[in-house]
Design an enzyme around this catalytic site. Structure first.
Site, PDB file in Angstrom:
ATOM      1  CE  LYS A 135      -3.484  -1.599   5.278  1.00 23.85           C
ATOM      2  NZ  LYS A 135      -3.668  -1.884   6.743  1.00 23.85           N
ATOM      3  N   GLY A 175      -6.465  -6.441   4.025  1.00 22.99           N
ATOM      4  CA  GLY A 175      -6.168  -7.767   4.156  1.00 22.99           C
ATOM      5  C   GLY A 175      -6.923  -8.837   3.283  1.00 22.99           C
ATOM      6  CE  LYS A 196      -0.057  -2.388   3.898  1.00 19.82           C
ATOM      7  NZ  LYS A 196      -0.682  -3.891   4.102  1.00 19.82           N
ATOM      8  CB  ILE A 238     -11.966  -7.178   3.717  1.00 16.35           C
ATOM      9  CG1 ILE A 238     -11.954  -7.450   5.084  1.00 16.35           C
ATOM     10  CG2 ILE A 238     -13.270  -6.773   3.322  1.00 16.35           C
ATOM     11  CD1 ILE A 238     -12.023  -6.276   5.970  1.00 16.35           C
ATOM     12  CD  GLU A 287      -9.339  -6.957  -2.940  1.00 14.92           C
ATOM     13  OE1 GLU A 287      -9.595  -6.023  -1.899  1.00 14.92           O
ATOM     14  OE2 GLU A 287     -10.145  -7.188  -3.773  1.00 14.92           O
TER      15      GLU A 287
END
Lengths: 448, 448
Positions: free
Chosen positions: A205, A134, A105, A136, A129
């Site tokens: 993020k 993480g 990230k 999700i 992703e």
């Protein structure tokens, strides 16, 4: 169909998890992907440890640079981390026409514009992703699942370390420093926890999510970042009494004047589902104009949850390999060649953000103090939503040192106001002689 | 790239929502899709009303059959519902090489095997995100986002009507019938609410999720279905006292002997996030071996939430149109030509399901009753997890008619046991002379 061949750069926790899950669930994953996924080569500076993890069937090298240009490799997984060598390797992999999967990230929040533009030029996918929340699948949900929506805001608990610390502070009535120490012993916090507790990781993020949600470039440098190190126990308790929980929230919000992009401790109504997200768990709430409020919850870190996201990206790539680039999902949700007439909205400076506030002032327990403070707020056009005054004897638990005069805690919740306006009023209140010590200010979001 | 051209069959609530969201967010959706999405023709028996919704720019016809074979149409959206004409139209659209988007869970849960096989033969997509949990992108999450996982179980609140009714029963202490009436007045329940309150709608949805999760065919006929019509207020209150909430849950679970597929009222620990899902909201929990527990929450019905899912499917199709079918995500997650060596696991009969139970017996308030009941359970190998006995005076609220002798409510939570074993024990307990009236039995899931 032939197996897709992977070069894995960096086999630490997440790398090892990815290798193990791919191996354990090989059959199911290939039945879903329609082809096999082979880790062909692993690069790690510690080739000895890498060899122990992958056994004898996989090639191990110590030089990651040798992997990114190899013609027998289709996809490079970058799990080295950081802005330096990782950036160089990702760009080199793209340049030689390879798809890239990364959990980095920090890299994408800072150098995303350069990296995604390079990928678009070469027609390859850079999938990430695993970089947000993480396991999700929030990038997929926001970029594909909610594609019909004009997204109004995204708000998330996207750092497990800080959520663990805040949960423990509330549950056990402990101080920040005590819980941090415990989190480090349990492995929930790093030896140097700065990136987590100062909100930087969450800001990386939410920067990525803001770009996907609103079609703006990644602009980590414009994000407002405030961590949890200055949070005090009494505020967690007072918030509770007022029907709120305090969480470290990443917020990206579309307004008429621009995009708000910020990370800070936030009061959330206790009745919202996200307020019940405890421990190291993550959750992201997305409000879209068509779908309304949706929430995505799961483990935001750890070897196998993160591996779950890395492999989901791999399977997406395995499916699309050989297809025209026009069949790909755009990296940041929007197509570069379908720009709107107007420029993307700017990220607003923090003083132009509109939110509501919790403030706590330790004041002298004497007549007129409340009237003075509330009229300073009223003069600034800030209206009071709720007010709590705690008698001196109730607050002695929290007082630092000996009180030399009768004191009381005054807690005020405001309605929405511009941050610049609130700051100016706060400064005036702080200068009142009856206000003792620094005023505590925490932002509040209703998330409805 | 040219716009993709849609034929919309049935413009009721969801159809109108789809038309409106596509129009309102036209610019953002096409920037994400990389091309425009045009509703070229709308078919509805009520052409007059259809015309009022879509205005003069869109062709309106009353004969849906005329649309599915038209060469100028790329995608058919089926929003007619039911098993009859909808099945015929979907199969005809596939036969003429069109992709299909549908929100029709009943159709797919019953005729999915036929429909997906036809689509695979023709290389077209049948997309159905809107068929499960409305706007929540759960099909995408499970089929793509969690592709790395061996899914252990899926459990969901996937019917908003029943969740609204259960929430109201708990909050306001009302009876089922009173709340149902209120739900009908508010539009949360249909005039004929059978599909919702008897659990059939939820069973359609969990059938689809079970197929995606475990690679089994859709087998609605094998699902166990029990609705909420027999739930009583006291059980909601006793559950609460024991730390549980009662929800209508769809459960699909992989076990060594086969797949459990069932819908029934279920006690869930109050501390689980899904237990706090209130009103007409939906939530699905998925437990995967790598990712752990993840949860997806949002509006499970309504015009625009459902439209959000329909349009997400449209954009997926718009992106992949013209690509080889090998680049598509398989309809039920697994590729037909990558079958495992062994046959897919069977759906277990309900008597072979393993779960835990809540039971409430109205018993005569006399010595020895408790001992008799617990030893009948012990004889069957069923161990007791918790026990609650309520004195007669506490339960008079709930007693139907006049009690002719002192009575008490005995509530038992069991540990896990086979349903067949439990039923046999229950039958013996029911026959005891000291047990007055019918025993209430509700299943319980820990969801950890």
């Amino acid at each position: 169909m032939t197996n897709i061949r992977i070069g894995l750069l960096g086999i630490g926790t997440v790398g090892a998890g990815t290798f193990q899950v791919l191996k354990r669930n090989q059959q199911e994953i290939s039945r879903r992907a329609g082809r096999g996924i082979d880790i062909a080569v692993v690069a790690d500076l510690n080739a000895e440890r890498a060899r122990q993890i992958v056994g004898d069937d996989v090639e191990v090298v110590s030089d990651a640079r040798s992997v990114v240009a190899r013609p027998d490799i289709d996809v490079v997984i970058e799990l080295i981390g950081g802005y330096g060598i990782a950036r160089e390797l990702v760009l080199a992999a793209i340049e030689s026409g390879k798809h890239v999967v990364t959990a980095n990230k920090a890299l994408l929040a800072v150098h995303g514009t350069e990296i995604f533009a390079a990928a678009a030029r070469k027609g390859v996918i850079v999938a990430y992703e695993a970089a947000v929340a993480g396991g999700i699948p929030i990038v997929k949900a926001l970029r594909e699942g909610l594609v019909a929506n004009r997204v109004q805001w995204v708000a998330g608990i996207i750092n497990g370390t800080t959520n663990f610390i805040l949960s423990e502070m509330r549950d056990k009535g402990l101080d920040f420093q005590a819980v941090l120490k415990q989190a480090q012993q349990l492995g929930y916090a790093e030896a140097d926890p700065t990136f987590d507790i100062e909100g930087i990781d969450a800001a990386h993020k939410i920067t990525l999510l803001s770009a996907i949600a609103f079609g703006i470039p990644v602009q980590f440098d414009k994000a407002y970042v405030e961590g949890i190190t200055a949070l005090h126990r009494p505020d967690i308790r007072y918030a509770e009494q007022l029907g709120y929980r305090i969480k470290l929230l990443g917020v990206a919000k579309r307004t008429e004047r621009g995009v708000e992009l910020r990370v800070h401790p936030t009061l959330i109504p206790a009745k919202r589902l996200i307020a019940s997200v405890e421990g190291a768990m993550n959750a992201v709430v997305v409000k879209g104009d068509a779908v309304g409020t949706t929430l995505y919850y799961g483990q935001g870190a750890g070897a196998e949850p993160t591996a779950s996201a890395v492999i989901a990206d791999l399977v997406d790539i395995a499916r699309l390999q050989g297809a025209d680039a026009s069949h790909q999902v755009p990296a940041l949700a929007y197509h570069h060649d379908c720009q709107p007439a107007e420029a993307p909205p700017p990220v607003l400076p923090m003083e132009d953000v509109v939110t509501s506030y919790y403030l706590r002032a330790r004041v002298a327990d004497q007549a007129g103090v409340l009237a003075t403070i509330t009229s300073l707020l009223a003069d600034a056009g800030i209206s009071v939503d709720a007010l709590l005054q705690r008698e001196a004897d109730e607050v002695t638990d929290f007082s630092e040192g000996q009180a030399s005069q009768p004191q009381t805690d005054l807690i005020i919740l405001t309605h929405e106001t511009r941050e610049g306006t609130f700051n100016a009023a706060l400064e005036k209140i702080q200068q009142l002689p009856s206000v003792l010590g620094s005023i505590v200010r925490i932002r509040k979001e209703e998330l409805d």
